[in-house]
Design a protein around this motif. Structure first.
Motif, PDB file in Angstrom:
ATOM      1  N   ASP A  98      -8.033   8.745  -1.281  1.00 30.65           N
ATOM      2  CA  ASP A  98      -7.587   9.962  -1.871  1.00 30.65           C
ATOM      3  C   ASP A  98      -5.977   9.743  -1.084  1.00 30.65           C
ATOM      4  OD1 ASP A  98      -9.897  11.123  -2.694  1.00 30.65           O
ATOM      5  OD2 ASP A  98      -9.769  12.753  -0.725  1.00 30.65           O
ATOM      6  N   GLY A  99      -4.947   9.361  -2.540  1.00 33.47           N
ATOM      7  CA  GLY A  99      -3.794   9.355  -2.735  1.00 33.47           C
ATOM      8  C   GLY A  99      -2.968   7.940  -2.075  1.00 33.47           C
ATOM      9  N   ILE A 100      -3.785   6.776  -2.009  1.00 30.02           N
ATOM     10  CA  ILE A 100      -3.760   5.591  -1.524  1.00 30.02           C
ATOM     11  C   ILE A 100      -3.407   4.680  -2.437  1.00 30.02           C
ATOM     12  CG2 ILE A 100      -3.877   4.540   0.464  1.00 30.02           C
ATOM     13  CD1 ILE A 100      -4.685   5.904   2.473  1.00 30.02           C
ATOM     14  N   PHE A 101      -2.641   3.846  -2.304  1.00 32.88           N
ATOM     15  CA  PHE A 101      -3.388   2.815  -4.011  1.00 32.88           C
ATOM     16  C   PHE A 101      -2.175   1.548  -3.002  1.00 32.88           C
ATOM     17  CE2 PHE A 101      -2.347   6.601  -6.054  1.00 32.88           C
ATOM     18  CZ  PHE A 101      -3.588   6.574  -7.046  1.00 32.88           C
ATOM     19  N   LEU A 102      -3.094   0.615  -3.506  1.00 30.39           N
ATOM     20  CA  LEU A 102      -2.667  -0.965  -3.314  1.00 30.39           C
ATOM     21  C   LEU A 102      -2.502  -1.932  -4.280  1.00 30.39           C
ATOM     22  CD1 LEU A 102      -3.104  -3.592  -1.382  1.00 30.39           C
ATOM     23  CD2 LEU A 102      -5.122  -4.339  -2.079  1.00 30.39           C
ATOM     24  N   ILE A 162       1.066  -0.581   0.164  1.00 22.91           N
ATOM     25  CA  ILE A 162      -0.027   0.287   0.278  1.00 22.91           C
ATOM     26  C   ILE A 162       0.834   1.440  -0.077  1.00 22.91           C
ATOM     27  CG2 ILE A 162      -1.587   1.107   1.631  1.00 22.91           C
ATOM     28  CD1 ILE A 162      -2.649  -1.039   2.254  1.00 22.91           C
ATOM     29  N   ILE A 163       0.566   1.815  -0.880  1.00 22.12           N
ATOM     30  CA  ILE A 163       1.632   3.656  -0.939  1.00 22.12           C
ATOM     31  C   ILE A 163       0.234   4.831  -0.318  1.00 22.12           C
ATOM     32  CG2 ILE A 163       2.788   5.270  -2.493  1.00 22.12           C
ATOM     33  CD1 ILE A 163       3.863   2.016  -4.404  1.00 22.12           C
ATOM     34  N   LEU A 208       6.064   8.027  -8.970  1.00 19.27           N
ATOM     35  CA  LEU A 208       5.864   7.258  -8.557  1.00 19.27           C
ATOM     36  C   LEU A 208       4.864   6.084  -8.621  1.00 19.27           C
ATOM     37  CD1 LEU A 208       7.896   5.450  -5.850  1.00 19.27           C
ATOM     38  CD2 LEU A 208       5.629   7.054  -4.411  1.00 19.27           C
ATOM     39  N   ILE A 209       3.207   6.833  -8.611  1.00 20.03           N
ATOM     40  CA  ILE A 209       2.373   5.505  -9.112  1.00 20.03           C
ATOM     41  C   ILE A 209       3.348   5.680 -10.782  1.00 20.03           C
ATOM     42  CG2 ILE A 209       0.382   5.612  -9.664  1.00 20.03           C
ATOM     43  CD1 ILE A 209       1.218   5.380  -7.050  1.00 20.03           C
TER      44      ILE A 209
END
Length: 82
Positions: free
Chosen positions: A48-52, A14-15, A28-29
């Motif tokens: 918001d701004g959080i990715f798995l 998770i980022i 980065l993404i």
């Protein structure tokens, strides 16, 4: 990058990008999304701004709106395929 190495080791990550400048976050993404795609993995925006990002051995199991994922045990969010 440790993120890509974790994906190569078949670990989900998770980022959280909320502390980065917009340009840095986008770079980065883009990089991690490309690596995830090259490894046949999956990606999902979870906030918001959080990715798995997950490798191919992990399936992202999105829950419906009737059961908010924040109120669930994290183990219920995804399962491994052997």
């Amino acid at each position: 990058l440790n993120i890509v190495e974790s994906l190569r080791q078949r670990k989900a990550i998770i980022i959280n990008l909320t502390g980065l400048e917009t340009d840095q976050a986008q770079r980065l993404i883009d990089f991690v999304a490309g690596a995830t795609h090259a490894l046949d993995g999956n990606q999902e925006r979870v906030g918001d701004g959080i990715f798995l990002f997950s490798p191919s051995n992990v399936i992202i199991n999105s829950l419906g709106t009737e059961q908010p994922w924040l109120n669930r045990d994290a183990r219920d969010l995804f399962w491994r395929v052997k």
